[in-house]
Write a protein that holds these residues in place. Structure first.
Motif, PDB file in Angstrom:
ATOM      1  N   ARG A  58     -10.694  -4.280 -13.351  1.00 36.69           N
ATOM      2  CA  ARG A  58      -9.548  -3.380 -13.229  1.00 36.69           C
ATOM      3  C   ARG A  58     -10.051  -1.944 -13.255  1.00 36.69           C
ATOM      4  NH1 ARG A  58      -4.397  -5.666 -14.578  1.00 36.69           N
ATOM      5  NH2 ARG A  58      -4.522  -7.860 -15.187  1.00 36.69           N
ATOM      6  N   SER A  82      -2.686  -8.807  -8.329  1.00 35.66           N
ATOM      7  CA  SER A  82      -1.768  -8.354  -9.368  1.00 35.66           C
ATOM      8  C   SER A  82      -0.723  -9.430  -9.649  1.00 35.66           C
ATOM      9  CB  SER A  82      -1.068  -7.070  -8.934  1.00 35.66           C
ATOM     10  OG  SER A  82       0.040  -6.797  -9.771  1.00 35.66           O
ATOM     11  N   ARG A 119       2.221  -0.673 -11.469  1.00 35.31           N
ATOM     12  CA  ARG A 119       0.865  -1.131 -11.768  1.00 35.31           C
ATOM     13  C   ARG A 119      -0.182  -0.106 -11.323  1.00 35.31           C
ATOM     14  NH1 ARG A 119       1.503  -3.568 -15.639  1.00 35.31           N
ATOM     15  NH2 ARG A 119      -0.287  -4.983 -15.504  1.00 35.31           N
ATOM     16  N   HIS A 125      -4.298  -1.496 -11.992  1.00 37.45           N
ATOM     17  CA  HIS A 125      -4.666  -2.253 -10.790  1.00 37.45           C
ATOM     18  C   HIS A 125      -5.120  -1.292  -9.699  1.00 37.45           C
ATOM     19  CE1 HIS A 125      -3.817  -6.460 -11.523  1.00 37.45           C
ATOM     20  NE2 HIS A 125      -2.646  -6.164 -12.043  1.00 37.45           N
ATOM     21  N   ASP A 129      -5.443  -4.917  -5.224  1.00 33.14           N
ATOM     22  CA  ASP A 129      -4.891  -5.952  -6.118  1.00 33.14           C
ATOM     23  C   ASP A 129      -3.399  -6.128  -5.864  1.00 33.14           C
ATOM     24  OD1 ASP A 129      -7.418  -5.757  -7.225  1.00 33.14           O
ATOM     25  OD2 ASP A 129      -6.748  -4.708  -9.026  1.00 33.14           O
TER      26      ASP A 129
END
Length: 262
Positions: A58, A82, A119, A125, A129
Motif C-alpha cells: 500500500r 481495493s 481510499r 490505496h 488498486d
C-alpha cells in the motif's frame, strides 16, 4: 477533510454491507438478494485470493507518514485490489442492475464513487488498486443479475458442505477473509428466500428494525466466542453461514406475520 473521508470509507465496512444486503433482501427483492449474496461472497473470495496472492504494498507500506493512523486502521491486508471499491461496486452495482431504475443507478454510482475516492484521499490505496477493484466489482454485479446458482435437488446441500469442508482444511494462520467468504457463500447458496416483502410502511419498518436486531444479536453473539476458537477456519465459516441463514430464513420465519411465505 480527512474526517469526511474517514466517515465515507466506513460505508465499506462489513457491518454496513450486512445491513444493506439484509434490508434489500427483506424489503425489496428476496430472490434477488439471494443471488446478490452469492455474487457478493464470490467477489469477496476473489478479492481475498488476489490480495494475498499478489501481496502488493500500500502507499504507506514504506512510508507510514503518508497516511494517518486512523486511515491505516481502515486498511487490512495487502493493496491490490481495493476491497472497499470492489465490494461497494458489487453490492450497490448489483442492486442497481437488479432494480433497473435511474434513481437507483444514481444513488449507487454516487456511493461507489465516494467510497472509491475515499481510499485514494486517505492514501491507503494506489489508483491501480481502486480501478482493478471497481472493474472486478462491476463483473460480479453483472453476475448478480445474469448468474444462475442452482439449488435443485442435492446441490442445495452439497455445495455448502463442500465449501465448509474446504474451510475445515484451511491451514493455521490463513487470513480470516477466506473462512468468512466460504461461510457467506455456503449460507447464501443454501438459503431459500420463499417469502414476500411487507406491503405496508408499518410492516417494512417493523421488519427492518426487528430483523436487524435479530441479525446483529447473532452477529455479536457469535463474535463473543474466544479468539482462538474464532480463528479456526471452519468455525469462522460456520459463523457467517449461520448468520446468513438466520437473516434469509430465520427472520422471515420469526416475522411471518409481516413476511408471508411465497
Amino acid at each position: 477533510m480527512e474526517t469526511f473521508w474517514l466517515a465515507v470509507t466506513q460505508l465499506g465496512r462489513d457491518e454496513v454491507f450486512i445491513v444493506v444486503l439484509a434490508l434489500y433482501t427483506w424489503l425489496v427483492r428476496p430472490r434477488g438478494g439471494q443471488n446478490l449474496g452469492v455474487a457478493f461472497a464470490l467477489s469477496y473470495l476473489v478479492n481475498s485470493a488476489l490480495k494475498y496472492g499478489f501481496s502488493l504494498p500500500r502507499p504507506f507500506t514504506e512510508n507510514p507518514e503518508v497516511a494517518s493512523a486512523a486511515a491505516r486502521a481502515t486498511a487490512g491486508g495487502p493493496g491490490l485490489p481495493s476491497g472497499h471499491a470492489q465490494m461497494a461496486a458489487t453490492l450497490w452495482g448489483g442492486m442497481a442492475a437488479q432494480v433497473g431504475r435511474a434513481g437507483m443507478w444514481g444513488v449507487a454510482l454516487v456511493l461507489i464513487a465516494l467510497i472509491a475516492v475515499s481510499r485514494l484521499a486517505l492514501h491507503v490505496h494506489y489508483p491501480s488498486d481502486v480501478m482493478v477493484g471497481l472493474l472486478l466489482g462491476a463483473a460480479f454485479a453483472w453476475m448478480a443479475v445474469q448468474g444462475h446458482f442452482s439449488q435443485e435437488g442435492a446441490l442445495r446441500w452439497v455445495v455448502p458442505l463442500i465449501l465448509l469442508a474446504v474451510a475445515a482444511f484451511l491451514p493455521a494462520g490463513t487470513p480470516r477473509e477466506y473462512g468468512t467468504g466460504l461461510g457467506l457463500l455456503a449460507g447464501f447458496w443454501f438459503s431459500r428466500p420463499d417469502f414476500a416483502p411487507p406491503r405496508d410502511v408499518a410492516g417494512r419498518i417493523i421488519v427492518g428494525l426487528l430483523g436487524l436486531l435479530i441479525v446483529f444479536a447473532v452477529y455479536f453473539g457469535l463474535g463473543a466466542l474466544p479468539q482462538a476458537v474464532k480463528d479456526i477456519g471452519l468455525v469462522r465459516a460456520l459463523r457467517y453461514a449461520v448468520l446468513v441463514v438466520v437473516a434469509v430464513e430465520g427472520v422471515p420465519l420469526l416475522l411471518r406475520r409481516w413476511m408471508h411465505r411465497g
